[in-house]
Design a protein around this motif. Structure first.
Motif, PDB file in Angstrom:
ATOM      1  N   GLY A  78       0.778  -1.227   0.000  1.00  0.00           N
ATOM      2  CA  GLY A  78       0.000   0.000   0.000  1.00  0.00           C
ATOM      3  C   GLY A  78       0.806   1.271   0.000  1.00  0.00           C
ATOM      4  N   HIS A  79       2.139   1.202  -0.018  1.00  0.00           N
ATOM      5  CA  HIS A  79       2.910   2.431  -0.032  1.00  0.00           C
ATOM      6  C   HIS A  79       4.173   2.267  -0.863  1.00  0.00           C
ATOM      7  CE1 HIS A  79       4.465   0.203   3.510  1.00  0.00           C
ATOM      8  NE2 HIS A  79       5.632   0.674   3.104  1.00  0.00           N
ATOM      9  N   VAL A  80       4.813   3.427  -1.148  1.00  0.00           N
ATOM     10  CA  VAL A  80       6.060   3.452  -1.909  1.00  0.00           C
ATOM     11  C   VAL A  80       7.173   3.902  -0.967  1.00  0.00           C
ATOM     12  CG1 VAL A  80       7.295   4.477  -3.843  1.00  0.00           C
ATOM     13  CG2 VAL A  80       4.858   3.969  -4.059  1.00  0.00           C
ATOM     14  N   PHE A  81       8.260   3.157  -0.957  1.00  0.00           N
ATOM     15  CA  PHE A  81       9.414   3.460  -0.113  1.00  0.00           C
ATOM     16  C   PHE A  81      10.550   3.904  -1.023  1.00  0.00           C
ATOM     17  CE2 PHE A  81      12.987   1.884   2.694  1.00  0.00           C
ATOM     18  CZ  PHE A  81      12.840   2.898   3.631  1.00  0.00           C
ATOM     19  N   GLN A  82      11.048   5.130  -0.788  1.00  0.00           N
ATOM     20  CA  GLN A  82      12.087   5.699  -1.637  1.00  0.00           C
ATOM     21  C   GLN A  82      13.378   5.858  -0.841  1.00  0.00           C
ATOM     22  OE1 GLN A  82       9.872   9.310  -2.646  1.00  0.00           O
ATOM     23  NE2 GLN A  82       9.554   8.547  -4.725  1.00  0.00           N
ATOM     24  N   LEU A  83      14.471   5.341  -1.372  1.00  0.00           N
ATOM     25  CA  LEU A  83      15.803   5.521  -0.807  1.00  0.00           C
ATOM     26  C   LEU A  83      16.613   6.368  -1.773  1.00  0.00           C
ATOM     27  CD1 LEU A  83      16.557   1.848   0.324  1.00  0.00           C
ATOM     28  CD2 LEU A  83      15.895   3.748   1.804  1.00  0.00           C
ATOM     29  N   HIS A  84      17.398   7.330  -1.259  1.00  0.00           N
ATOM     30  CA  HIS A  84      18.130   8.190  -2.176  1.00  0.00           C
ATOM     31  C   HIS A  84      19.354   8.809  -1.510  1.00  0.00           C
ATOM     32  CE1 HIS A  84      14.768  10.611  -0.361  1.00  0.00           C
ATOM     33  NE2 HIS A  84      15.824  11.325   0.031  1.00  0.00           N
ATOM     34  N   VAL A  85      20.219   9.352  -2.341  1.00  0.00           N
ATOM     35  CA  VAL A  85      21.349  10.175  -1.904  1.00  0.00           C
ATOM     36  C   VAL A  85      21.303  11.471  -2.697  1.00  0.00           C
ATOM     37  CG1 VAL A  85      22.844   8.292  -1.146  1.00  0.00           C
ATOM     38  CG2 VAL A  85      22.877   8.984  -3.540  1.00  0.00           C
ATOM     39  N   THR A  86      21.639  12.582  -2.018  1.00  0.00           N
ATOM     40  CA  THR A  86      21.576  13.896  -2.654  1.00  0.00           C
ATOM     41  C   THR A  86      22.542  14.838  -1.952  1.00  0.00           C
ATOM     42  OG1 THR A  86      20.124  15.787  -3.130  1.00  0.00           O
ATOM     43  CG2 THR A  86      19.615  14.498  -1.173  1.00  0.00           C
ATOM     44  N   ASN A  87      22.907  15.911  -2.622  1.00  0.00           N
ATOM     45  CA  ASN A  87      23.805  16.898  -2.018  1.00  0.00           C
ATOM     46  C   ASN A  87      23.049  18.025  -1.326  1.00  0.00           C
ATOM     47  OD1 ASN A  87      22.878  17.936  -4.476  1.00  0.00           O
ATOM     48  ND2 ASN A  87      24.723  19.154  -4.826  1.00  0.00           N
ATOM     49  N   SER A  88      21.740  17.881  -1.155  1.00  0.00           N
ATOM     50  CA  SER A  88      20.914  18.889  -0.499  1.00  0.00           C
ATOM     51  C   SER A  88      20.255  18.298   0.742  1.00  0.00           C
ATOM     52  CB  SER A  88      19.840  19.409  -1.450  1.00  0.00           C
ATOM     53  OG  SER A  88      18.969  20.292  -0.783  1.00  0.00           O
ATOM     54  N   SER A  89      20.330  19.043   1.835  1.00  0.00           N
ATOM     55  CA  SER A  89      19.659  18.582   3.057  1.00  0.00           C
ATOM     56  C   SER A  89      18.204  19.022   3.088  1.00  0.00           C
ATOM     57  CB  SER A  89      20.379  19.131   4.296  1.00  0.00           C
ATOM     58  OG  SER A  89      20.343  20.550   4.316  1.00  0.00           O
ATOM     59  N   GLY A  90      17.874  20.091   2.366  1.00  0.00           N
ATOM     60  CA  GLY A  90      16.512  20.617   2.377  1.00  0.00           C
ATOM     61  C   GLY A  90      15.567  19.823   1.502  1.00  0.00           C
ATOM     62  N   MET A  91      14.287  19.809   1.899  1.00  0.00           N
ATOM     63  CA  MET A  91      13.277  19.061   1.151  1.00  0.00           C
ATOM     64  C   MET A  91      12.130  19.956   0.694  1.00  0.00           C
ATOM     65  SD  MET A  91      13.414  15.691   3.560  1.00  0.00           S
ATOM     66  CE  MET A  91      13.920  16.679   4.973  1.00  0.00           C
ATOM     67  N   VAL A  92      12.328  21.265   0.790  1.00  0.00           N
ATOM     68  CA  VAL A  92      11.387  22.262   0.289  1.00  0.00           C
ATOM     69  C   VAL A  92      12.117  23.059  -0.784  1.00  0.00           C
ATOM     70  CG1 VAL A  92       9.902  24.214   0.905  1.00  0.00           C
ATOM     71  CG2 VAL A  92      10.271  22.365   2.545  1.00  0.00           C
ATOM     72  N   GLU A  93      11.406  23.481  -1.819  1.00  0.00           N
ATOM     73  CA  GLU A  93      12.030  24.132  -2.977  1.00  0.00           C
ATOM     74  C   GLU A  93      12.898  25.324  -2.576  1.00  0.00           C
ATOM     75  OE1 GLU A  93       8.983  21.500  -4.383  1.00  0.00           O
ATOM     76  OE2 GLU A  93       8.894  23.091  -2.872  1.00  0.00           O
ATOM     77  N   LYS A  94      12.476  26.098  -1.598  1.00  0.00           N
ATOM     78  CA  LYS A  94      13.229  27.278  -1.173  1.00  0.00           C
ATOM     79  C   LYS A  94      14.612  26.920  -0.623  1.00  0.00           C
ATOM     80  CE  LYS A  94      13.146  28.990   2.820  1.00  0.00           C
ATOM     81  NZ  LYS A  94      12.915  29.811   4.023  1.00  0.00           N
ATOM     82  N   PHE A  95      14.792  25.661  -0.203  1.00  0.00           N
ATOM     83  CA  PHE A  95      16.077  25.209   0.314  1.00  0.00           C
ATOM     84  C   PHE A  95      16.932  24.544  -0.763  1.00  0.00           C
ATOM     85  CE2 PHE A  95      13.658  24.944   4.461  1.00  0.00           C
ATOM     86  CZ  PHE A  95      14.286  26.038   5.031  1.00  0.00           C
ATOM     87  N   PHE A  96      16.369  23.530  -1.440  1.00  0.00           N
ATOM     88  CA  PHE A  96      17.256  22.723  -2.287  1.00  0.00           C
ATOM     89  C   PHE A  96      17.570  23.367  -3.643  1.00  0.00           C
ATOM     90  CE2 PHE A  96      13.065  20.696  -3.283  1.00  0.00           C
ATOM     91  CZ  PHE A  96      13.055  20.819  -4.661  1.00  0.00           C
ATOM     92  N   ILE A  97      16.783  24.353  -4.093  1.00  0.00           N
ATOM     93  CA  ILE A  97      17.121  24.996  -5.368  1.00  0.00           C
ATOM     94  C   ILE A  97      18.127  26.137  -5.182  1.00  0.00           C
ATOM     95  CG2 ILE A  97      16.202  26.320  -7.319  1.00  0.00           C
ATOM     96  CD1 ILE A  97      13.738  24.572  -7.255  1.00  0.00           C
ATOM     97  N   PRO A  98      17.863  27.133  -4.307  1.00  0.00           N
ATOM     98  CA  PRO A  98      18.819  28.242  -4.231  1.00  0.00           C
ATOM     99  C   PRO A  98      19.826  28.159  -3.081  1.00  0.00           C
ATOM    100  CG  PRO A  98      16.759  28.919  -3.250  1.00  0.00           C
ATOM    101  CD  PRO A  98      16.606  27.470  -3.619  1.00  0.00           C
ATOM    102  N   GLN A  99      19.758  27.107  -2.215  1.00  0.00           N
ATOM    103  CA  GLN A  99      20.616  27.109  -1.033  1.00  0.00           C
ATOM    104  C   GLN A  99      21.443  25.834  -0.875  1.00  0.00           C
ATOM    105  OE1 GLN A  99      18.779  28.468   2.646  1.00  0.00           O
ATOM    106  NE2 GLN A  99      17.168  29.527   1.516  1.00  0.00           N
ATOM    107  N   THR A 100      21.592  25.036  -1.908  1.00  0.00           N
ATOM    108  CA  THR A 100      22.404  23.821  -1.800  1.00  0.00           C
ATOM    109  C   THR A 100      23.885  24.184  -1.799  1.00  0.00           C
ATOM    110  OG1 THR A 100      20.748  22.389  -2.830  1.00  0.00           O
ATOM    111  CG2 THR A 100      23.044  21.673  -2.962  1.00  0.00           C
ATOM    112  N   THR A 101      24.610  23.692  -0.804  1.00  0.00           N
ATOM    113  CA  THR A 101      26.048  23.991  -0.678  1.00  0.00           C
ATOM    114  C   THR A 101      26.921  22.768  -0.890  1.00  0.00           C
ATOM    115  OG1 THR A 101      25.940  23.645   1.717  1.00  0.00           O
ATOM    116  CG2 THR A 101      25.620  25.902   0.914  1.00  0.00           C
ATOM    117  N   GLY A 102      26.357  21.578  -0.783  1.00  0.00           N
ATOM    118  CA  GLY A 102      27.164  20.363  -0.851  1.00  0.00           C
ATOM    119  C   GLY A 102      27.651  20.037  -2.252  1.00  0.00           C
ATOM    120  N   ASN A 103      28.887  19.542  -2.342  1.00  0.00           N
ATOM    121  CA  ASN A 103      29.448  19.049  -3.604  1.00  0.00           C
ATOM    122  C   ASN A 103      29.253  17.533  -3.640  1.00  0.00           C
ATOM    123  OD1 ASN A 103      31.097  18.134  -5.731  1.00  0.00           O
ATOM    124  ND2 ASN A 103      32.516  19.842  -5.483  1.00  0.00           N
TER     125      ASN A 103
END
Length: 308
Positions: free
Chosen positions: A261-286
């Motif tokens: 009944g559900h979808v489980f997503q595993l991922h890796v990313t260089n952004s800690s934020g999960m809202v557009e205002k964070f991960f689009i203009p404020q990502t600092t990780g390489n």
């Protein structure tokens, strides 16, 4: 009676019999051909919507073109640990975490509303999502799906407590807005691709010369590997300006696992934020230097209103 009467009549009777037998068969064949032609014509004029371009309402960081559906309430738990290169003392990021909880509800099959809360800057966000066009096959096919997305986010962090010399901000200065056009195409039962022109408007920027309006173009994909497993990825390219010069483009790679009944997503990313205002203009990780946040998303759907 002439001697050759039987010799003449028998072949004639045989030919007449064959023609009498072949007539109904030929008529039957013609009827079958007409039915097949009518069926093919009906099938070619029937318009069918292309479903499940993506399995969930999110790809990794980004929204997908999907909506929950009328009367369906989706509950999402999104979790990001610290960076993998933070070392053994931080247990490779597992000692730190950012959490977002959200609800998404389908008012209709096309229109959805959502509300979320993230631990990052104690941020609340709300959004509207409208499926303007849906990919279809048959007569007058629609080659892509188009979903319009608009959200606002407000940080409730007490800035004068976070930094002793900081000036407390007004309500208006705490608000950020996101506008997106999500364009997706399901090329096959296995491959789906999405493009995401995006505008972020920030009411407040800390330094003179920083952008209040940030433009970016995102791209995402889903490649199905097995019946229940799919590879996903998304990436946002920020157009030239202050943000592009001082921050990183957000990149994410993951897998979707369908479990009942559900979808489980595993991922890796260089952004800690999960809202557009964070991960689009404020990502600092390489991403390629090990500034990678491991995370997961769990989505569970509940039927609130039954279809008539």
């Amino acid at each position: 009676m002439p001697r050759n009467f039987y010799a003449i009549s028998f072949p004639g009777l045989l030919l007449a019999g064959l023609l009498a037998w072949a007539g109904p068969a030929r008529a039957q064949t013609e009827n079958d051909l007409l039915r097949d032609l009518e069926k093919q014509t009906t099938d070619s004029t029937k318009r069918e919507a292309v479903a499940a371009t993506f399995k969930g309402t999110h790809i990794i960081n980004s929204q997908s073109v999907e909506t929950p559906g009328e009367g369906t309430l989706a509950f999402l738990i999104q979790h990001r640990f610290g960076t993998l290169n933070s070392g053994a003392y931080e247990f490779f990021g597992l000692d730190n975490a950012v959490l977002r909880l959200s609800f998404e509800y389908g008012l209709t099959d096309r229109l959805a509303v959502g509300l979320g809360r993230s631990s990052q800057e104690k941020t609340f966000d709300g959004f509207l999502k409208y499926r303007a066009l849906q990919q279809s096959t048959g007569a007058h096919p629609m080659p892509v799906s188009v979903t319009l997305f608009a959200s606002s986010a407000i940080t409730t962090l007490k800035f004068n407590e976070a930094a002793p010399n900081a000036t407390e901000r007004t309500t208006a200065s705490r608000l950020d807005y996101t506008y997106q056009v999500l364009l997706a195409r399901k090329f096959s039962s296995s491959l789906s691709v999405q493009l995401m022109p995006t505008l972020i408007h920030r009411n407040y920027v800390a330094l003179e010369g920083m952008q209040n309006d940030v433009y970016s173009i995102g791209a995402g994909l889903r490649q199905k590997l097995t019946k229940r497993l799919a590879l996903t990825a998304d990436y946002f390219y920020v157009l030239p300006g202050y943000v592009a010069d001082n921050y990183r483009n957000a990149l994410g790679v993951g897998v979707d696992i369908e479990t009942g009944g559900h979808v489980f997503q595993l991922h890796v990313t260089n952004s800690s934020g999960m809202v557009e205002k964070f991960f689009i203009p404020q990502t600092t990780g390489n991403f390629f230097d090990g500034d990678i946040f491991f995370g997961f998303t769990v989505a569970r759907n509940f039927t609130v209103k039954s279809r008539d």
